[in-house]
Scaffold this motif. Structure first.
Motif, mmCIF file in Angstrom:
data_model
loop_
_atom_site.group_PDB
_atom_site.id
_atom_site.type_symbol
_atom_site.label_atom_id
_atom_site.label_comp_id
_atom_site.label_asym_id
_atom_site.label_seq_id
_atom_site.Cartn_x
_atom_site.Cartn_y
_atom_site.Cartn_z
ATOM 1 N N ASP A 171 0.611 -1.176 0.013
ATOM 2 C CA ASP A 171 0.151 0.002 0.045
ATOM 3 C C ASP A 171 0.958 1.324 -0.117
ATOM 4 O OD1 ASP A 171 -2.500 -1.460 0.106
ATOM 5 O OD2 ASP A 171 -2.269 -1.720 2.360
ATOM 6 N N SER A 172 0.306 2.319 -0.524
ATOM 7 C CA SER A 172 0.818 3.498 -0.744
ATOM 8 C C SER A 172 0.443 4.339 0.375
ATOM 9 C CB SER A 172 1.046 4.189 -2.001
ATOM 10 O OG SER A 172 1.865 3.712 -3.008
ATOM 11 N N LEU A 173 0.571 5.815 0.581
ATOM 12 C CA LEU A 173 0.077 6.718 1.220
ATOM 13 C C LEU A 173 -1.024 7.405 0.546
ATOM 14 C CD1 LEU A 173 3.115 8.384 2.803
ATOM 15 C CD2 LEU A 173 2.076 6.475 3.769
ATOM 16 N N PHE A 174 -2.423 6.760 0.324
ATOM 17 C CA PHE A 174 -3.028 6.922 -0.581
ATOM 18 C C PHE A 174 -4.161 8.229 -0.497
ATOM 19 C CE2 PHE A 174 -2.892 2.147 -1.276
ATOM 20 C CZ PHE A 174 -2.253 2.200 -2.556
ATOM 21 N N LEU A 175 -4.303 8.832 -1.596
ATOM 22 C CA LEU A 175 -5.600 9.796 -1.663
ATOM 23 C C LEU A 175 -6.653 8.835 -2.175
ATOM 24 C CD1 LEU A 175 -3.617 12.250 -4.006
ATOM 25 C CD2 LEU A 175 -4.022 12.600 -1.586
ATOM 26 N N PRO A 176 -7.893 9.626 -1.866
ATOM 27 C CA PRO A 176 -9.140 8.763 -1.839
ATOM 28 C C PRO A 176 -9.275 8.344 -3.638
ATOM 29 C CG PRO A 176 -9.710 10.513 -0.960
ATOM 30 C CD PRO A 176 -8.187 10.730 -1.271
ATOM 31 N N ALA A 177 -9.734 7.104 -3.674
ATOM 32 C CA ALA A 177 -9.818 6.627 -5.080
ATOM 33 C C ALA A 177 -11.160 6.882 -5.795
ATOM 34 C CB ALA A 177 -9.630 4.924 -5.118
ATOM 35 N N PRO A 178 -10.928 7.137 -7.017
ATOM 36 C CA PRO A 178 -12.488 7.547 -7.663
ATOM 37 C C PRO A 178 -13.272 6.195 -7.709
ATOM 38 C CG PRO A 178 -10.620 7.192 -9.219
ATOM 39 C CD PRO A 178 -9.998 7.320 -7.877
ATOM 40 N N LYS A 179 -14.486 6.442 -7.984
ATOM 41 C CA LYS A 179 -15.594 5.295 -7.862
ATOM 42 C C LYS A 179 -15.462 4.772 -9.365
ATOM 43 C CE LYS A 179 -18.912 7.545 -4.795
ATOM 44 N NZ LYS A 179 -20.499 8.006 -4.743
ATOM 45 N N PRO A 180 -15.748 3.346 -9.026
ATOM 46 C CA PRO A 180 -15.656 2.635 -10.081
ATOM 47 C C PRO A 180 -16.820 3.059 -11.281
ATOM 48 C CG PRO A 180 -15.361 0.923 -8.564
ATOM 49 C CD PRO A 180 -16.031 2.385 -7.970
ATOM 50 N N ARG A 181 -16.513 2.719 -12.660
ATOM 51 C CA ARG A 181 -17.753 3.066 -13.497
ATOM 52 C C ARG A 181 -18.404 1.843 -13.770
ATOM 53 N NH1 ARG A 181 -13.125 6.363 -16.457
ATOM 54 N NH2 ARG A 181 -12.029 4.333 -16.049
ATOM 55 N N LEU A 182 -19.715 1.858 -14.601
ATOM 56 C CA LEU A 182 -20.618 0.664 -14.696
ATOM 57 C C LEU A 182 -19.791 -0.468 -15.242
ATOM 58 C CD1 LEU A 182 -23.327 -0.614 -14.613
ATOM 59 C CD2 LEU A 182 -23.535 0.420 -16.941
ATOM 60 N N HIS A 183 -18.846 -0.356 -16.040
ATOM 61 C CA HIS A 183 -18.312 -1.505 -16.849
ATOM 62 C C HIS A 183 -17.146 -1.945 -15.725
ATOM 63 C CE1 HIS A 183 -15.456 1.537 -17.839
ATOM 64 N NE2 HIS A 183 -14.503 0.816 -17.830
ATOM 65 N N GLU A 184 -16.883 -1.223 -14.834
ATOM 66 C CA GLU A 184 -15.642 -1.627 -14.090
ATOM 67 C C GLU A 184 -16.709 -2.307 -12.684
ATOM 68 O OE1 GLU A 184 -12.567 1.863 -14.679
ATOM 69 O OE2 GLU A 184 -14.230 2.259 -13.644
ATOM 70 N N LEU A 185 -17.767 -1.862 -12.437
ATOM 71 C CA LEU A 185 -18.518 -2.531 -11.376
ATOM 72 C C LEU A 185 -18.952 -4.057 -11.893
ATOM 73 C CD1 LEU A 185 -21.004 0.226 -10.536
ATOM 74 C CD2 LEU A 185 -19.071 -0.933 -8.914
ATOM 75 N N MET A 186 -19.155 -4.114 -13.402
ATOM 76 C CA MET A 186 -19.574 -5.385 -13.827
ATOM 77 C C MET A 186 -18.503 -6.304 -13.640
ATOM 78 S SD MET A 186 -21.591 -4.168 -16.918
ATOM 79 C CE MET A 186 -21.775 -5.819 -17.811
ATOM 80 N N LEU A 187 -16.958 -5.761 -13.992
ATOM 81 C CA LEU A 187 -15.748 -6.370 -14.016
ATOM 82 C C LEU A 187 -15.518 -6.908 -12.528
ATOM 83 C CD1 LEU A 187 -13.628 -4.363 -16.256
ATOM 84 C CD2 LEU A 187 -13.929 -6.918 -16.400
#
Length: 579
Positions: A171-187
């Motif tokens: 893990d890195s020192l992360f900033l918030p990740a963007p939300k998955p889009r529809l095709h990514e939710l399906m994946l």
């Protein structure tokens, strides 16, 4: 007739750096900030994505003479990719049977202007692969040695992601990740069936402002350069801030010819050719740092011959140019019937994927060593010239979501209806994996060919082994499994053994590393663990050249961390009067 004269600049800089990409930019930033007088040589032109002269963000395809196509640039007219695999007047050659393609960037910031910004740390196993599978060599450093520098890179540049606690994907020192889009939710849902681990991506776009830089506004055009400095490019995040210290002198369009040495063999500066006037000049420096890219730095060293260094600079071992390796790459795409006739909304997001799959299997149970990660693409991207949908045309018809065949094509209203129906229905998958570093994959100086500046060019010898081919086969089998779990229809025919399962030619993934490798044994390595040449103590290499092995990760974050570490070492050694 007057004898030809090489112009010699009067100033003697504390440090001369060749190359302004990830490694060179980081060294220039750290050393100029510490008060050193630094000269930075860049073979390409000046570039600042916030300067109106260079801004290409938010332009429509119709604003390009070629509608954005890649007639003049490999990635498209608007992308910040000045250079390519083939550059007029800058040839390279290949030995019989070699298929190595060498990408050169010719702009301030180098490849960091148009890369995917996938920002992955190497894991503990990646530094000790020989101890695990007996292939290649271990690094002379461990993950623990580099972890504090990864932390500093995270804080300086910014990377989004999620804490997953994976043993070899730290893990890195992360900033918030963007939300998955529809095709990514399906994946993500489909991969619960396949067992392919799928998590939020780890990329260097700012989802929150840091260090005076703006926040990503989700135009999806990071490859064009960001006017808000919300993504990482060496030009905007490292070099331009370094120039503001007053300690950095930047010389653009300077094609480095060789590193100059004195009678003792010590580096004293760099000779370069002005690309426009074709005049040759020498810039003097107490310390020389090469960061021109793994192959370009090897070329410089091999061309820097002298009485003290007859085989080239830092090459008493004969290792320079050897152990060249690039990431493996294979891809597949599919039409997803469930995504037809979608509601329209802004789905651009960051410039690239919001989710990816880190390596999830144990190679001890497979027929090939080392792993790969999977990058995903798709969604309702901004259409451009030649915009397609990725589905396979079957006798002029396409299957709709109910499995019925739909007539397609034509013109006018019918064609517009097809575009609306199929827009956003394609999903792509690309594997990026680790090759085995081998001595018989190398670059060397071609004895018969020079470029238009009179500099001898590189000649490549490279061949994939059965390890990489078997890895590509596993990629294709995995892609098919994921497509089936998605309810998708694969595009085209599955690549087979006749094409090495779609394995891209080496160099096409643009992750080449390993030509100036580090190690503890000077007879088998060019650099020590601080990226310092064994043979020349005031010479350092901080691009991909020092890598002992690639890992199944993109190399940029590790180049940055190694350069930061080497810069800290240089400052300590100067203070101790050892340099």
């Amino acid at each position: 007739m007057n004898d030809f004269q090489i112009k010699e600049q009067a100033n003697v800089y504390d440090v001369v750096i060749v190359g302004s990409g990830a490694g060179g930019g980081m060294a220039a930033y750290q050393l100029s900030k510490a008060g050193a007088k630094v000269c930075l040589l860049e073979a390409g032109g000046y570039f600042d994505p916030a300067d109106p002269k260079y801004i290409n963000q938010l332009k429509g395809p119709w604003e390009s003479p070629r509608r954005g196509a890649s007639t003049l640039r490999p990635f498209g007219d608007f992308d910040a990719a000045w250079g390519g695999w083939e550059i007029e007047g800058e040839p390279y050659t290949r030995k019989k049977g070699t298929e190595f393609d060498w990408f050169r960037s010719r702009m301030l910031g180098g490849r960091t202007n148009h890369w995917g910004r996938i920002s992955l740390r190497f894991g503990p196993k990646d530094f000790k692969r020989k101890s695990i599978d007996g292939l290649g060599d271990d690094w002379p450093i461990s993950y623990d040695d580099l972890a504090p520098y990864y932390d500093e890179v995270d804080k300086l540049i910014g990377v989004f992601g999620t804490k997953e606690g994976l043993s070899n994907d730290p893990d890195s020192l992360f900033l918030p990740a963007p939300k998955p889009r529809l095709h990514e939710l399906m994946l993500m849902e489909a991969n619960k069936k396949t067992g392919v681990l799928t998590i939020p991506s780890r990329m260097s776009m700012l989802t929150k402002p840091i260090n005076g830089r703006g926040e990503c506004f989700y135009c999806g055009q990071c490859s064009r350069g960001c006017m808000a400095y919300a993504d990482f490019s060496s030009s905007s995040v490292l070099v331009i801030p370094a120039m503001k210290t007053g300690n950095l002198t930047l010389i653009n369009n300077a094609m480095a010819r060789e590193v100059i040495t004195d009678e003792t063999g010590k580096a004293t500066g760099v000779s370069y050719v002005n690309k426009y006037s074709l005049e040759e000049s020498t810039v003097k420096g107490k310390i020389v740092i090469l960061a021109a890219s793994a192959c370009e730095s090897a070329r410089l060293l091999l061309n820097s011959k002298s009485g003290n260094h007859p085989n080239g600079l830092a090459n008493a071992s004969g290792i320079v140019g050897k152990y060249l390796h690039d990431s493996t790459g294979a891809s597949r795409s599919a039409f997803i019937p469930h995504l037809t006739n979608r509601k329209r909304y802004n789905e651009d997001g960051v410039g690239g994927m919001h989710v990816y799959s880190p390596w999830w299997l144990d190679n001890a149970k497979l027929d090939f060593p080392r792993g790969y990660h999977i990058e995903y693409g798709g969604g309702q991207r901004m259409p451009g010239y030649g915009f397609g949908f990725g589905m396979e045309n079957v006798n002029g018809k396409y299957p709709d979501r109910n499995g019925k065949m739909k007539e397609a094509g034509g013109y006018g209203a019918s064609l517009k209806d097809d575009y609306r129906f199929f827009y956003g229905t394609d999903i792509g998958m690309a594997g990026r994996g680790e090759a085995i570093a081998r001595e018989d994959n190398y670059c060397e100086i071609d004895p018969n060919v020079v470029d238009k500046y009179g500099i001898p060019v590189l000649r490549f010898n490279y061949k994939w082994s059965e390890h990489e081919v078997k890895q590509a086969k596993h990629m294709q089998d995995t892609f098919e499994e994921i497509i089936h779990a998605l309810g998708g229809i694969p595009n085209g025919t599955k690549p087979g053994a006749d094409t090495n399962y779609g394995l891209a030619a080496p160099g096409r993934i643009i992750h080449e590393v390993g030509t100036v490798r580090m190690g503890t044994d000077p007879s088998k390595s060019a650099l020590n663990s601080q990226c310092q040449a064994h043979d020349v103590k005031n010479l350092f290499v901080v691009d991909g050249g020092p890598f002992v092995s690639q890992a199944d990760k993109n190399p940029t974050w590790t180049i940055l961390a190694l350069s930061l570490r080497a810069s800290e070492y240089i400052m300590k050694e100067v203070k101790a009067k050892n340099l």
